[in-house]
Motif scaffolding. Structure first.
Motif, short mmCIF file in Angstrom:
data_model
loop_
_atom_site.label_atom_id
_atom_site.label_comp_id
_atom_site.label_asym_id
_atom_site.label_seq_id
_atom_site.Cartn_x
_atom_site.Cartn_y
_atom_site.Cartn_z
N ALA A 65 16.70 -0.46 42.66
CA ALA A 65 18.01 0.19 42.71
C ALA A 65 18.00 1.52 41.96
CB ALA A 65 19.08 -0.74 42.11
N GLU A 66 17.33 1.56 40.81
CA GLU A 66 17.28 2.80 40.06
C GLU A 66 16.46 3.86 40.78
OE1 GLU A 66 16.10 1.76 36.09
OE2 GLU A 66 18.08 0.93 35.60
N ALA A 67 15.39 3.44 41.47
CA ALA A 67 14.61 4.40 42.27
C ALA A 67 15.44 4.94 43.42
CB ALA A 67 13.34 3.73 42.79
N ALA A 68 16.21 4.06 44.08
CA ALA A 68 17.08 4.50 45.17
C ALA A 68 18.14 5.46 44.65
CB ALA A 68 17.74 3.29 45.83
N CYS A 69 18.66 5.20 43.47
CA CYS A 69 19.66 6.07 42.86
C CYS A 69 19.08 7.45 42.58
CB CYS A 69 20.19 5.42 41.58
SG CYS A 69 21.45 6.39 40.69
N ARG A 70 17.89 7.49 42.00
CA ARG A 70 17.28 8.79 41.69
C ARG A 70 17.00 9.59 42.96
NH1 ARG A 70 14.65 5.46 37.87
NH2 ARG A 70 12.86 5.22 39.26
N GLU A 71 16.66 8.88 44.04
CA GLU A 71 16.37 9.56 45.31
C GLU A 71 17.64 10.08 45.97
OE1 GLU A 71 15.39 8.24 49.83
OE2 GLU A 71 14.41 7.08 48.24
N ARG A 72 18.67 9.24 46.03
CA ARG A 72 19.86 9.57 46.81
C ARG A 72 20.95 10.25 46.00
NH1 ARG A 72 20.13 6.76 51.82
NH2 ARG A 72 18.31 5.42 52.15
N ALA A 73 20.93 10.07 44.69
CA ALA A 73 21.96 10.68 43.84
C ALA A 73 21.27 11.29 42.62
CB ALA A 73 22.99 9.64 43.42
N PRO A 74 20.48 12.35 42.82
CA PRO A 74 19.62 12.86 41.75
C PRO A 74 20.36 13.36 40.52
CG PRO A 74 19.68 14.38 43.62
CD PRO A 74 20.34 13.12 44.07
N PHE A 75 21.66 13.64 40.64
CA PHE A 75 22.41 14.13 39.50
C PHE A 75 23.21 13.03 38.81
CE2 PHE A 75 21.93 17.79 42.39
CZ PHE A 75 21.20 18.62 41.57
N ALA A 76 23.09 11.82 39.29
CA ALA A 76 23.83 10.70 38.71
C ALA A 76 23.02 10.04 37.60
CB ALA A 76 24.15 9.66 39.79
N ASP A 77 23.71 9.32 36.73
CA ASP A 77 23.05 8.47 35.74
C ASP A 77 22.59 7.21 36.46
OD1 ASP A 77 22.28 6.80 33.68
OD2 ASP A 77 24.00 7.25 32.40
N CYS A 78 21.29 7.00 36.51
CA CYS A 78 20.72 5.89 37.27
C CYS A 78 20.20 4.77 36.38
CB CYS A 78 19.61 6.40 38.18
SG CYS A 78 20.19 7.55 39.45
N ASP A 79 20.56 4.82 35.11
CA ASP A 79 20.12 3.79 34.16
C ASP A 79 21.15 2.66 34.15
OD1 ASP A 79 18.89 2.36 32.17
OD2 ASP A 79 19.58 3.67 30.54
N PHE A 80 21.02 1.73 35.09
CA PHE A 80 22.00 0.65 35.22
C PHE A 80 21.95 -0.27 34.01
CE2 PHE A 80 21.39 1.65 39.77
CZ PHE A 80 22.71 1.83 40.14
N LEU A 81 23.14 -0.66 33.56
CA LEU A 81 23.28 -1.71 32.55
C LEU A 81 23.87 -2.92 33.27
CD1 LEU A 81 23.33 -2.76 29.63
CD2 LEU A 81 25.63 -1.78 29.43
N ILE A 82 23.13 -4.01 33.29
CA ILE A 82 23.55 -5.22 33.99
C ILE A 82 23.97 -6.25 32.96
CG2 ILE A 82 22.86 -7.03 35.60
CD1 ILE A 82 20.83 -4.96 36.73
N VAL A 83 25.21 -6.71 33.05
CA VAL A 83 25.77 -7.60 32.05
C VAL A 83 26.32 -8.85 32.71
CG1 VAL A 83 26.37 -5.68 30.53
CG2 VAL A 83 28.06 -6.53 32.16
#
Length: 250
Positions: A65-83
């Motif tokens: 998911a974080e790799a997909a985030c970096r690819e598709r939303a390069p300016f977003a914070d892609c460091d997911f916190l899962i709680v």
């Protein structure tokens, strides 16, 4: 995330094979797209407790998911916190939000949802779905439509002579609600598509995971409802999966 789940995840990260990276040759008119290789399915051991199964799913899905985030939303914070919300009275639910202090994207599962999942594929699909909401920027887009709805409704109320503060505030609240719901069904289907891609790339079966919908009340196609019919969601997963299995890109 509670301490026991964090420890389970640390142990399972060592046991779950890491994903690999590859670059897909570009189609005409498209730049190369980096995608995660699809690991072999069936890596989650049978017989684990629900908490251990969830930890194993997170260990496998989060990096994809974080790799997909970096690819598709390069300016977003892609460091997911899962709680995990382990309150005993919290109903089955999962949602995506942001840490108000840092802006870090947060994906929350209730313990009751984790216990109710029939298999690891369902947890992987739900996790991918919530990550896809963030990747697509749905929180910001929903906020923007809510603000626009409030402005339009407030202006209309004023034009109709409702100029007192209470009437204007009521009109703006109604407008914000309508605005926020305008595209909510589309956002859910878009997240179902993204969740299918993420779960599949992590080595899970998204169609088996989408069977989760079969146990949910069907919202049908309600006017201004927030979720599309379950049948539409499963069809979206099925179509997306067919493209992926055929070697296409979504």
């Amino acid at each position: 995330m509670n301490r026991s789940l964090r420890g389970l995840m640390a142990a399972l990260v060592l046991a779950v094979p890491a994903g690999c990276g590859m670059t897909v040759a570009p189609d005409a008119g498209h730049a190369p797209v980096a995608q995660a290789c699809r690991p072999a399915p069936g890596v989650i051991p049978a017989g684990l407790t629900p908490a251990a199964t969830f930890a194993a799913v997170v260990a496998r899905v989060e990096p994809v998911a974080e790799a997909a985030c970096r690819e598709r939303a390069p300016f977003a914070d892609c460091d997911f916190l899962i709680v995990v919300d382990d309150r005993p009275d919290a109903p089955p639910n999962a949602f995506q939000t942001r840490d108000p202090a840092t802006g870090r994207p947060v994906i929350a599962f209730t313990a009751s949802l984790i216990r109710s999942a029939a298999n690891a594929d369902e947890l992987a699909f739900v996790l991918g779905h919530e990550a896809a909401h963030h990747i697509a920027g749905h929180l910001d887009r929903q906020r923007d439509t809510a603000v626009a709805g409030a402005m339009v409704a407030g202006a209309l109320a004023a034009a109709l002579g409702q100029r007192d503060a209470g009437s204007l505030r009521t009109a703006q609240n109604i407008g914000a609600t309508l605005g926020a719901r305008t595209f909510s069904k589309d956002y859910e289907l878009e997240a179902d598509t993204g969740g299918t891609v993420i779960a599949w790339q992590a080595g899970f079966d998204p169609l088996r995971g989408a069977a989760f919908f079969d146990r949910m009340p069907d919202p049908g196609n309600q006017f201004l409802g927030t979720h599309p019919p379950n049948s539409a969601r499963i069809d979206t997963v099925r179509r997306t999966l067919a493209v992926l299995e055929g070697g296409g890109r979504v």
